[in-house]
Enzyme design. Structure first.
Site, PDB file in Angstrom:
ATOM      1  N   GLN A 221      -6.678  -4.913   4.194  1.00 21.97           N
ATOM      2  CA  GLN A 221      -7.225  -3.973   2.959  1.00 21.97           C
ATOM      3  C   GLN A 221      -8.282  -4.758   2.018  1.00 21.97           C
ATOM      4  O   GLN A 221      -7.901  -5.622   1.682  1.00 21.97           O
ATOM      5  CB  GLN A 221      -5.904  -3.606   2.101  1.00 21.97           C
ATOM      6  CG  GLN A 221      -6.529  -2.433   0.921  1.00 21.97           C
ATOM      7  CD  GLN A 221      -6.240  -1.128   1.690  1.00 21.97           C
ATOM      8  OE1 GLN A 221      -5.808  -0.910   2.716  1.00 21.97           O
ATOM      9  NE2 GLN A 221      -6.619  -0.191   0.926  1.00 21.97           N
TER      10      GLN A 221
ATOM     11  N   ASN B  25       0.839  -1.231   0.098  1.00 25.41           N
ATOM     12  CA  ASN B  25       0.059   0.076  -0.042  1.00 25.41           C
ATOM     13  C   ASN B  25       0.854   1.201   0.136  1.00 25.41           C
ATOM     14  O   ASN B  25       2.102   1.226  -0.585  1.00 25.41           O
ATOM     15  CB  ASN B  25      -1.090   0.023   1.255  1.00 25.41           C
ATOM     16  CG  ASN B  25      -2.287   0.648   0.622  1.00 25.41           C
ATOM     17  OD1 ASN B  25      -2.374   1.988   0.521  1.00 25.41           O
ATOM     18  ND2 ASN B  25      -3.441  -0.069   0.239  1.00 25.41           N
ATOM     19  N   ARG B  26       0.355   2.460   0.401  1.00 23.92           N
ATOM     20  CA  ARG B  26       0.892   3.558   0.138  1.00 23.92           C
ATOM     21  C   ARG B  26       1.844   4.168   1.310  1.00 23.92           C
ATOM     22  O   ARG B  26       1.279   4.099   2.376  1.00 23.92           O
ATOM     23  CB  ARG B  26      -0.236   4.619  -0.274  1.00 23.92           C
ATOM     24  CG  ARG B  26      -0.951   4.259  -1.481  1.00 23.92           C
ATOM     25  CD  ARG B  26      -2.082   5.303  -1.688  1.00 23.92           C
ATOM     26  NE  ARG B  26      -2.859   4.814  -3.253  1.00 23.92           N
ATOM     27  CZ  ARG B  26      -3.649   3.854  -3.172  1.00 23.92           C
ATOM     28  NH1 ARG B  26      -3.888   2.819  -2.278  1.00 23.92           N
ATOM     29  NH2 ARG B  26      -4.049   3.210  -4.366  1.00 23.92           N
TER      30      ARG B  26
ATOM     31  N   HIS C  51       3.227   0.021  -3.041  1.00 25.80           N
ATOM     32  CA  HIS C  51       3.308  -1.390  -3.201  1.00 25.80           C
ATOM     33  C   HIS C  51       4.886  -1.559  -3.659  1.00 25.80           C
ATOM     34  O   HIS C  51       5.213  -2.499  -4.302  1.00 25.80           O
ATOM     35  CB  HIS C  51       2.567  -1.945  -4.403  1.00 25.80           C
ATOM     36  CG  HIS C  51       1.208  -2.194  -3.775  1.00 25.80           C
ATOM     37  ND1 HIS C  51       0.784  -2.252  -2.620  1.00 25.80           N
ATOM     38  CD2 HIS C  51      -0.024  -2.079  -4.712  1.00 25.80           C
ATOM     39  CE1 HIS C  51      -0.736  -2.511  -2.741  1.00 25.80           C
ATOM     40  NE2 HIS C  51      -1.087  -2.463  -3.952  1.00 25.80           N
TER      41      HIS C  51
ATOM     42  N   GLU D 296      -6.006  -8.001   1.701  1.00 29.56           N
ATOM     43  CA  GLU D 296      -4.603  -7.931   1.711  1.00 29.56           C
ATOM     44  C   GLU D 296      -4.413  -7.585   3.114  1.00 29.56           C
ATOM     45  O   GLU D 296      -4.418  -6.495   3.825  1.00 29.56           O
ATOM     46  CB  GLU D 296      -4.153  -6.660   0.954  1.00 29.56           C
ATOM     47  CG  GLU D 296      -4.397  -6.667  -0.509  1.00 29.56           C
ATOM     48  CD  GLU D 296      -4.474  -5.512  -1.183  1.00 29.56           C
ATOM     49  OE1 GLU D 296      -3.240  -4.749  -1.239  1.00 29.56           O
ATOM     50  OE2 GLU D 296      -5.438  -5.064  -1.523  1.00 29.56           O
TER      51      GLU D 296
ATOM     52  N   ASP E 242     -11.702   0.252  -0.694  1.00 32.36           N
ATOM     53  CA  ASP E 242     -10.293   0.168  -0.804  1.00 32.36           C
ATOM     54  C   ASP E 242      -9.792   0.672   0.329  1.00 32.36           C
ATOM     55  O   ASP E 242      -9.209   1.863   0.446  1.00 32.36           O
ATOM     56  CB  ASP E 242      -9.864   0.985  -2.124  1.00 32.36           C
ATOM     57  CG  ASP E 242      -8.403   0.850  -2.591  1.00 32.36           C
ATOM     58  OD1 ASP E 242      -7.826   0.069  -1.581  1.00 32.36           O
ATOM     59  OD2 ASP E 242      -8.029   1.387  -3.348  1.00 32.36           O
TER      60      ASP E 242
ATOM     61  N   HIS F   7      -1.209  -9.947  -2.986  1.00 40.08           N
ATOM     62  CA  HIS F   7      -2.332  -9.283  -3.702  1.00 40.08           C
ATOM     63  C   HIS F   7      -3.224 -10.130  -4.519  1.00 40.08           C
ATOM     64  O   HIS F   7      -3.621  -9.705  -5.599  1.00 40.08           O
ATOM     65  CB  HIS F   7      -1.488  -8.183  -4.328  1.00 40.08           C
ATOM     66  CG  HIS F   7      -2.240  -6.725  -4.504  1.00 40.08           C
ATOM     67  ND1 HIS F   7      -3.507  -6.789  -5.212  1.00 40.08           N
ATOM     68  CD2 HIS F   7      -2.019  -5.718  -4.085  1.00 40.08           C
ATOM     69  CE1 HIS F   7      -3.985  -5.539  -5.129  1.00 40.08           C
ATOM     70  NE2 HIS F   7      -3.347  -4.854  -4.595  1.00 40.08           N
ATOM     71  N   SER F   8      -3.545 -11.259  -4.047  1.00 40.64           N
ATOM     72  CA  SER F   8      -4.280 -12.052  -4.937  1.00 40.64           C
ATOM     73  C   SER F   8      -5.941 -11.392  -4.715  1.00 40.64           C
ATOM     74  O   SER F   8      -6.444 -11.077  -3.888  1.00 40.64           O
ATOM     75  CB  SER F   8      -4.713 -13.588  -4.282  1.00 40.64           C
ATOM     76  OG  SER F   8      -3.374 -14.239  -4.595  1.00 40.64           O
ATOM     77  N   TYR F   9      -6.187 -11.595  -6.259  1.00 39.23           N
ATOM     78  CA  TYR F   9      -7.777 -11.259  -6.272  1.00 39.23           C
ATOM     79  C   TYR F   9      -8.431 -12.192  -6.453  1.00 39.23           C
ATOM     80  O   TYR F   9      -8.224 -13.144  -7.346  1.00 39.23           O
ATOM     81  CB  TYR F   9      -8.079 -10.441  -7.721  1.00 39.23           C
ATOM     82  CG  TYR F   9      -7.264  -9.183  -8.026  1.00 39.23           C
ATOM     83  CD1 TYR F   9      -5.872  -8.805  -7.800  1.00 39.23           C
ATOM     84  CD2 TYR F   9      -8.163  -8.181  -8.218  1.00 39.23           C
ATOM     85  CE1 TYR F   9      -5.358  -7.607  -7.739  1.00 39.23           C
ATOM     86  CE2 TYR F   9      -7.534  -6.656  -8.486  1.00 39.23           C
ATOM     87  CZ  TYR F   9      -6.410  -6.526  -8.271  1.00 39.23           C
ATOM     88  OH  TYR F   9      -5.668  -5.514  -8.339  1.00 39.23           O
TER      89      TYR F   9
HETATM   90  C1  GLA Z   1      -4.470  -1.873  -3.354  1.00 41.53           C
HETATM   91  C2  GLA Z   1      -4.433  -0.355  -3.408  1.00 41.53           C
HETATM   92  C3  GLA Z   1      -5.513  -0.188  -4.378  1.00 41.53           C
HETATM   93  C4  GLA Z   1      -4.893  -0.426  -5.777  1.00 41.53           C
HETATM   94  C5  GLA Z   1      -4.438  -1.828  -5.935  1.00 41.53           C
HETATM   95  C6  GLA Z   1      -3.478  -2.131  -7.059  1.00 41.53           C
HETATM   96  O1  GLA Z   1      -5.273  -2.721  -3.135  1.00 41.53           O
HETATM   97  O2  GLA Z   1      -5.090  -0.214  -2.085  1.00 41.53           O
HETATM   98  O3  GLA Z   1      -5.660   1.288  -4.210  1.00 41.53           O
HETATM   99  O4  GLA Z   1      -3.624   0.507  -5.955  1.00 41.53           O
HETATM  100  O5  GLA Z   1      -3.704  -2.091  -4.729  1.00 41.53           O
HETATM  101  O6  GLA Z   1      -4.266  -1.783  -8.254  1.00 41.53           O
END
Ligand code: GLA
Length: 349
Positions: free
Chosen positions: A285, A80-81, A106, A313, A248, A176-178
């Site tokens: 997350q 994350n940020r 990331h 996440e 998010d 970071h799996s979807y």
């Molecule tokens: C995380 C972030 C999102 C986005 C994804 C990647 O989940 O919180 O805002 O950046 O990664 O696309």
């Protein structure tokens, strides 16, 4: 439990990437490649015993090498940020690659998702190692990382993350799996059910950076303390949802003590698939794939549209290096970063 190793493909440089396949006696199968430590597929049964791959991703190493949505990858050094890509440790300011508006996201331009790991089979799984040199992407300290994926006969996929450093630094890794419990190619996941064991979350500003507040979810569309259909409130007129164009957000996991606790449970009522996520981390997350737009053509040429998957996440809170009231992400020489997350699969009766 069987583990096998095969060649997955070749990077443009000609370097071979390997795939490790973990298969248990129930037929649950996880495939992990040593590029980005990506979980490229995960096949689990539904309540009738039919298997589906529930992970969004690609069939081709050339696509995994780019991977704009960070599908399935291990994220580091910092998931994350980090606001403005800046933080201070012991009066030294560190400046990171800016790759997301004004922020570092990331791990920067070449995070752990974009490196080849050294991998080998272990009992019931695979161990992947990577050394991130001092100053890598602006982060201090040489960091030696070991990630293991193991599969149990109880249909649990466990990821353990360890790291040591030779200078004080910050570390926050995740996967970071979807997920789409109806199958990666089944379309929208908005009818799936989510429960998150979190009475609080960390509200964000317009750059998706935490404001520093820990806010109660009660009375908001972020209240998943009881099971709720993901799509029911996702477009509500609620400022936090508008800022993120959906979910998010970092949820603060309710816990009485350190150790593994249940962070979230997701259910697909139609197939009956249930996924429980347990973690030693303080946060998770919940990201509803608001940025997918069909431009990522995945497995079987399927185009992943907005909200076709969700991420859970497990992590420390975003921007913790600049938020002293959040649990610390500092790692000192002589300490070991050691976190575990478990994805456990079952079915409704
Ligand atoms: C995380 C972030 C999102 C986005 C994804 C990647 O989940 O919180 O805002 O950046 O990664 O696309």
């Amino acid at each position: 439990m069987a583990v096998t190793t095969d060649i997955y493909g070749k990077l443009e440089s000609g370097t071979e990437v390997h795939v490790f396949t973990l298969t248990n006696a129930n037929g649950v199968k996880a495939k992990i490649i040593n590029w980005g430590c990506c979980l490229v597929s995960l096949e689990v049964p539904d309540s009738k015993g039919n298997f589906a791959d529930i992970i969004l991703g690609f069939d081709d190493i050339k696509k995994w090498a780019k991977n704009p949505p960070y599908f399935s990858a291990v994220i580091g050094r910092y998931a994350n940020r980090i606001a403005n890509g800046l933080f201070v440790i012991d009066d030294n300011e560190y400046s990171l690659a800016i790759n997301n508006g004004p922020n570092s996201l990331h791990g920067g331009s070449v995070g752990f998702d974009k490196v080849l790991w050294n991998a080998m089979e272990i009992e019931n799984g695979v161990e992947l190692k990577h050394t991130s040199p001092d100053g890598d992407e602006g982060y201090p300290g040489k960091l030696d990382i070991t990630v293991t994926y193991t599969l149990t006969e109880a249909n649990e996929l466990k990821i353990n993350y360890k790291a040591i450093t030779d200078k004080p630094t910050v570390v926050n890794m995740t996967n970071h799996s979807y997920f789409n419990l109806a199958g990666h190619n089944s379309g929208s996941m908005l009818d799936q059910i989510m429960q998150i064991n979190a009475s609080n979350y960390t509200p964000i500003d317009e750059n998706l950076i935490p404001t520093g507040e820990i806010a109660a979810v009660t009375g908001t569309p972020l209240d998943f303390t009881s099971p709720a259909v993901i799509g029911d409130r996702i477009d509500d007129d609620f400022e936090q949802l508008k800022l993120a164009a959906g979910y998010d957000h970092n949820f603060v996991i309710d816990r009485q003590a350190p150790g593994l606790v249940l962070a979230a449970t997701a259910i697909d009522s139609k197939s009956g698939r249930i996924m429980e996520v347990l973690t030693t981390e303080p946060g998770v997350q919940f990201y509803s794939a608001n940025f997918l737009d069909g431009s990522d053509i995945g497995k079987g040429c399927f185009a992943y549209q907005r909200r076709y998957g969700f991420c859970l996440e497990t992590q420390h809170f975003p921007d913790s290096p600049n938020q002293p009231q959040f649990p610390t992400v500092r790692l000192n020489p002589g300490e070991t970063y050691d976190t575990t997350t478990v994805y456990k699969f079952s079915v409704t009766q």
